[in-house]
Design an enzyme around this catalytic site. Structure first.
Site, short mmCIF file in Angstrom:
data_model
loop_
_atom_site.label_atom_id
_atom_site.label_comp_id
_atom_site.label_asym_id
_atom_site.label_seq_id
_atom_site.Cartn_x
_atom_site.Cartn_y
_atom_site.Cartn_z
N LEU A 1 -2.29 -55.45 -33.92
CA LEU A 1 -2.14 -54.00 -33.99
C LEU A 1 -1.57 -53.65 -35.37
CD1 LEU A 1 -0.58 -53.12 -30.50
CD2 LEU A 1 -2.95 -52.80 -31.22
N ASP A 2 -2.14 -52.63 -36.01
CA ASP A 2 -1.61 -52.17 -37.29
C ASP A 2 -0.15 -51.74 -37.14
OD1 ASP A 2 -4.04 -52.62 -38.45
OD2 ASP A 2 -4.69 -50.54 -38.46
N PRO A 3 0.62 -51.76 -38.23
CA PRO A 3 2.05 -51.43 -38.12
C PRO A 3 2.36 -50.11 -37.42
CG PRO A 3 1.62 -52.42 -40.25
CD PRO A 3 0.28 -52.26 -39.58
N VAL B 1 0.59 -48.62 -35.12
CA VAL B 1 0.04 -48.56 -33.76
C VAL B 1 1.03 -49.16 -32.77
CG1 VAL B 1 -1.89 -49.27 -32.29
CG2 VAL B 1 -2.29 -48.69 -34.70
#
EC number: 5.4.99.25
Length: 302
Positions: free
Chosen positions: A64-66, A68
């Protein structure tokens, strides 16, 4: 070779060296950072308890992107050998689609057209090669519409890029769009009904160390077998499990029972009679055969 005991009867140390946390990832840190924090906390805790065994790794299921948030299963110790299982399951997200103009009246029908197989090319910052590939959107639902925003529920194949999907939806709507807030609500077989925060995990470790109370730990950490729910299962005899632990495949005489209808070539999980996972493998022979190899090994778990 000592086999693991029943999942429900494991000590806290055994749980932490072959367990999984259904983590509610906060916004800010990367998925890699979060899994590293949990690993370091386990190492420190086991040392404080004077436990000889420890872990040297942890892994997360699906980056997961930071920014998210949401469902990020973190595998501890030997549970990292099960990472491939998450490639078999689907993902679910709730996303805000930020349109660049008012949402058109036919937005729901336009969005519905994206259900099914879609073509995607990974973004430039992706860790994988940027080749065009097909991903399946199992369900794409508009939950709410507000001025220039659509709230979407997305059920999709693992490896789908939601940010790219949002860009493509904006083109189809004729407004242009980008992804706003994104939250993952499920990573099969985990979902947001059983999430735990990093604070919950650290508190549970603290209760075990300071109060000798492991109960919160059992609430937060699942035995690694939880990851295998949904994977066809084969139960093998203990003597066969010991042979598997030494690198042998699963031969027909060692099979005690198996799920019905396991396709040839399918990924299967093998267990001892008391429910401890032994290996992941590929079904290559008939489960009711009298001789020959039934399961070829992919990952030994003991």
């Amino acid at each position: 070779m000592t086999l693991r005991g029943p999942p429900a009867a494991r000590s806290p140390a055994e749980l932490l060296t072959f367990g999984v946390v259904n983590l509610d990832k906060p916004p800010g840190p990367s998925s890699h950072q979060v899994s590293g924090w949990l690993r370091d906390a386990v190492v420190e805790t086991l040392a404080e308890r004077g436990v000889e065994s420890t872990i040297d790794r942890a892994a997360h299921a699906g980056t997961l992107d930071p920014k998210v948030t949401g469902c990020l299963p973190v595998m501890l110790g030997d549970a990292t050998r099960l990472a491939q299982v998450f490639l078999e399951g689907g993902k679910e997200y709730v996303a805000v689609l930020e349109c660049h103009a008012p949402v058109p009246a036919d937005a729901e029908s336009v969005v519905a057209e994206f259900e099914g197989p879609i073509y995607q090319k990974p973004p430039r910052k992706s860790a994988v090669s940027r080749r065009l590939r097909v991903r399946e959107l199992y369900d794409l639902e508009v939950l709410e519409v507000e001025d220039r925003r659509l709230l979407l529920r997305i059920r999709c194949e693992s490896g789908t890029y939601v940010r790219k999907l949002c860009h493509d939806l904006g083109l189809a709507l004729g407004t242009g769009a980008h992804m706003g807030h994104l939250r993952r609500t499920a990573t099969d077989p985990f979902d947001d009904r059983t999430l735990h925060s990093a604070h919950d995990f650290l508190d549970a470790l603290g209760f075990w160390v300071e109060d000798d109370d492991p109960e919160p730990l059992y609430d937060v950490v699942d035995p690694a077998e939880r990851i295998l729910e949904g994977i066809p299962s084969v139960v093998i005899a203990e003597n066969a499990a010991r042979e598997v632990a030494n690198g042998a495949p699963v031969y027909a005489p060692g099979v005690l029972e198996a799920d019905d209808g396991i396709d040839h070539g399918s990924l299967v999980a093998c267990y001892t009679p008391d429910g401890a996972a032994v290996c992941l493998g590929e079904r290559v022979g008939a489960v009711d055969a009298d001789s020959g190899v039934v399961v070829a090994l992919e990952r030994v778990l003991v």
